[in-house]
Enzyme design. Sequence first.
Site, short mmCIF file in Angstrom:
data_model
loop_
_atom_site.label_atom_id
_atom_site.label_comp_id
_atom_site.label_asym_id
_atom_site.label_seq_id
_atom_site.Cartn_x
_atom_site.Cartn_y
_atom_site.Cartn_z
CB VAL A 130 56.98 61.57 40.94
CG1 VAL A 130 57.35 60.18 40.45
CG2 VAL A 130 58.23 62.41 41.20
N PRO A 131 54.29 61.50 38.44
CG PRO A 131 54.11 61.52 36.10
CD PRO A 131 55.07 61.78 37.23
CB CYS A 132 52.07 57.45 41.09
SG CYS A 132 51.48 58.58 42.34
CG HIS A 133 48.18 61.39 38.32
ND1 HIS A 133 49.32 62.03 38.74
CD2 HIS A 133 47.78 62.01 37.18
CE1 HIS A 133 49.60 63.01 37.89
NE2 HIS A 133 48.69 63.02 36.95
#
Length: 163
Positions: A130-133
């Site tokens: 879950v690409p919070c980056h």
Amino acid sequence: MEARHEIQTPLGRMIMCGTDQVLTGLWFADGRICQKTDFPDRMLPVFAQTVRWLELYFQGKDPGFLPEISFETGTDFQKAVWEILRTIPYGEVRTYGEIAGLVAAERGMSRMSAQAVGQAVGRNPVSILVPCHRVIGKDGSLTGYGGGLDRKQSLLKLEGILP
């Protein structure tokens, strides 16, 4: 049955939490960790899928699939933000403000606080998948990342977003 498993990645050791079929947590071991530390350490089918996903990802490839993920914790607002994070394509970024606009639209509101979105992004329980980056400041700055800004920069470089 709930379990946890640790793996080594190019950016450090990570801890996975989940059940036979769903991943509920993925964190860098030196950052936030699984809330429940009393889970037995065993390899589950979803952990094997997650390991394969991470292997492909760290080879610089878009894995093209996601293991089944379930958000077991979090408020409705946080879950709404995390679902939007899942829609950010590999190799692209969004700003906190853009995500705030999407949440506001979903909720029939005229606006939403980018800071509130930032707080929800910071509580994402499933790092990298879950690409919070892939969320950045409106000026393009790399702000906050639970795994550390150096890792955020490395992940964005891996995806070709940063030189």
